[in-house]
Enzyme design. Structure first.
Site, PDB file in Angstrom:
ATOM      1  N   GLY A 126      53.386  55.215  26.477  1.00  0.00           N
ATOM      2  CA  GLY A 126      53.040  54.604  27.755  1.00  0.00           C
ATOM      3  C   GLY A 126      54.237  53.971  28.422  1.00  0.00           C
ATOM      4  O   GLY A 126      54.128  53.397  29.507  1.00  0.00           O
ATOM      5  N   GLY A 127      55.409  54.094  27.786  1.00  0.00           N
ATOM      6  CA  GLY A 127      56.639  53.547  28.342  1.00  0.00           C
ATOM      7  C   GLY A 127      57.473  54.601  29.040  1.00  0.00           C
ATOM      8  O   GLY A 127      57.164  55.796  29.017  1.00  0.00           O
ATOM      9  N   SER A 134      59.462  57.536  26.531  1.00  0.00           N
ATOM     10  CA  SER A 134      58.693  58.694  26.068  1.00  0.00           C
ATOM     11  C   SER A 134      58.230  59.547  27.250  1.00  0.00           C
ATOM     12  O   SER A 134      58.080  60.769  27.116  1.00  0.00           O
ATOM     13  CB  SER A 134      57.496  58.246  25.225  1.00  0.00           C
ATOM     14  OG  SER A 134      56.636  57.382  25.947  1.00  0.00           O
ATOM     15  N   LEU A 180      49.429  57.176  19.996  1.00  0.00           N
ATOM     16  CA  LEU A 180      48.890  56.672  18.737  1.00  0.00           C
ATOM     17  C   LEU A 180      48.238  55.326  18.977  1.00  0.00           C
ATOM     18  O   LEU A 180      48.896  54.380  19.427  1.00  0.00           O
ATOM     19  CB  LEU A 180      49.992  56.529  17.693  1.00  0.00           C
ATOM     20  CG  LEU A 180      50.868  57.753  17.444  1.00  0.00           C
ATOM     21  CD1 LEU A 180      51.780  57.510  16.248  1.00  0.00           C
ATOM     22  CD2 LEU A 180      50.029  58.990  17.242  1.00  0.00           C
ATOM     23  N   CYS A 211      56.474  51.281  10.413  1.00  0.00           N
ATOM     24  CA  CYS A 211      55.646  52.042  11.348  1.00  0.00           C
ATOM     25  C   CYS A 211      56.258  53.416  11.610  1.00  0.00           C
ATOM     26  O   CYS A 211      55.558  54.438  11.601  1.00  0.00           O
ATOM     27  CB  CYS A 211      55.499  51.275  12.662  1.00  0.00           C
ATOM     28  SG  CYS A 211      54.427  52.090  13.875  1.00  0.00           S
ATOM     29  N   CYS A 261      54.344  44.689  17.766  1.00  0.00           N
ATOM     30  CA  CYS A 261      53.287  44.893  18.749  1.00  0.00           C
ATOM     31  C   CYS A 261      52.048  44.064  18.456  1.00  0.00           C
ATOM     32  O   CYS A 261      51.254  43.802  19.358  1.00  0.00           O
ATOM     33  CB  CYS A 261      52.917  46.370  18.824  1.00  0.00           C
ATOM     34  SG  CYS A 261      52.226  47.060  17.307  1.00  0.00           S
TER      35      CYS A 261
END
Length: 359
Positions: free
Chosen positions: A9-10, A13, A32, A96, A193
């Site tokens: 969503g950034g 990417s 994800l 992660c 996050c």
């Protein structure tokens, strides 16, 4: 080539996906869904999923959301909480990447018939003369994310692409704006996050484990202050120790959750000639001689050589908090990685074992 693009969503990417589409690849976007709680970091919220979907629509590619909240809790949040319980400083973003973005997502991509997975990380993949693929720093030094990608094997890197790794962040934003992507000016995400700015680390941990008030002692064992939660104290910390003002600055040099004790000393007491590592993995065999070693995601680079049990610094350096990932570079290329182990000295008899990066 069929490419599954991890879309957070950034802007990074989004542009990574756009470049792959422009190159003629068969692109599908995937977001994800990792953290089910509140988030204001810019990578796990409902709004981020919506942003990723809108970018995919703009690019004319399919978009899916994959739920990995159970895996995220098991491999990232759980170990993060347990590390604090043991007095170890965790690296949740490293875990992660290792378990989710380049673990579970790669496995799903294989099952769905994709040739490769791409992300918007500011890093590069280079092949040495031996043919082994390694992670290297991105072109934008200020945004470089190679540190949190340390530990990715050559086998995994064979199936991964970082389309924006050769570009400065400003160029990425300009490209997004030229493409009419609404995320062009979106703020960068934060490191953790699942820790909100309003909540904070201590409140997050307090809901998941009992926090223990601790006593702060000097090198002679004399009480000099108190901390509300010894589990949140980190090696090198200076503030929040309840120390009287006016004295020479003092820093945390050791913690012992078992006795709820924090030991402080001077800046000189923090410095050590050697930094032991709990483990050390090499990208393609041991490297002799001095290397650059990065000891935190945004930390300074230090110079030293691996002597078989620890990094021997060229000059005394601050000890690294146990549990922190330590990454070795030859120039811009990652050649090794390990996990900081406790520095044993007269100040502590309690060795707190970190969770090895390669475990």
């Amino acid at each position: 080539m069929r490419v599954l693009v991890a879309m957070s969503g950034g802007v990074d990417s989004a542009v990574a996906a756009a470049r792959l589409v422009r190159a003629g690849h068969d692109v599908v976007g995937a977001t994800l869904k990792l953290w089910g709680g509140e988030s204001d970091s810019g990578c796990c919220s409902v709004a981020d999923v919506d942003d990723a979907r809108r970018v995919a629509d703009r690019l004319g590619v399919d978009h899916y959301t994959f739920a990995y909240s159970d895996e995220f809790d098991r491999h990232v949040v759980g170990p993060y909480v347990d590390a604090h319980r043991r007095g170890v400083t965790p690296n949740p973003c490293v875990e992660c990447n290792r378990h989710l973005k380049f673990g579970a997502l790669l496995e799903r991509a294989d099952r769905l018939g994709f040739d490769t997975v791409a992300t918007g990380h500011h890093a590069r993949i280079v092949a040495g003369p031996d043919g082994v693929r390694r992670v290297a720093r991105g072109a934008d030094v200020a945004k470089d994310q190679s540190y949190v990608l340390a530990g990715l094997t050559s086998e995994r890197l064979d199936r991964v692409r970082f389309p924006i790794g050769d570009s400065p962040k400003d160029d990425v934003r300009r490209e997004a704006a030229a493409l009419g992507l609404r995320v062009a000016a979106k703020a960068d995400s934060q490191d953790v996050c699942f820790i909100t700015r309003a909540d904070g680390r201590a409140r997050f941990l307090a809901r998941r484990l009992p926090l223990t008030a601790g006593v702060v002692v000097d090198g002679g064992g004399r009480p000099v202050g108190r901390v509300p939660a010894v589990e949140t104290v980190t090696i090198g910390q200076r503030r929040g120790l309840g120390l009287a003002g006016g004295a020479e600055p003092r820093y945390v040099v050791a913690t012992d959750p078992a006795t709820a004790t924090v030991t402080v000393g001077t800046e000189a007491d923090l410095r050590v000639a050697r930094q032991p590592l709990a483990d050390l993995g090499w990208a393609a065999g041991p490297v002799d001689g001095p290397l650059d070693w990065q000891v935190s995601a945004h930390g300074a680079v230090r110079r030293g050589a691996w002597d078989g049990g620890a990094v021997a610094w060229e000059r005394p350096e601050r000890r690294v908090a146990p549990g922190q990932v330590v990454v070795a570079y030859s120039g811009d290329v990652v050649v090794g990685w390990g996990t900081a182990a406790p520095v044993q000295d007269v100040r502590t008899d309690q060795a707190i074992e970190p969770h090895p990066l390669g475990a």
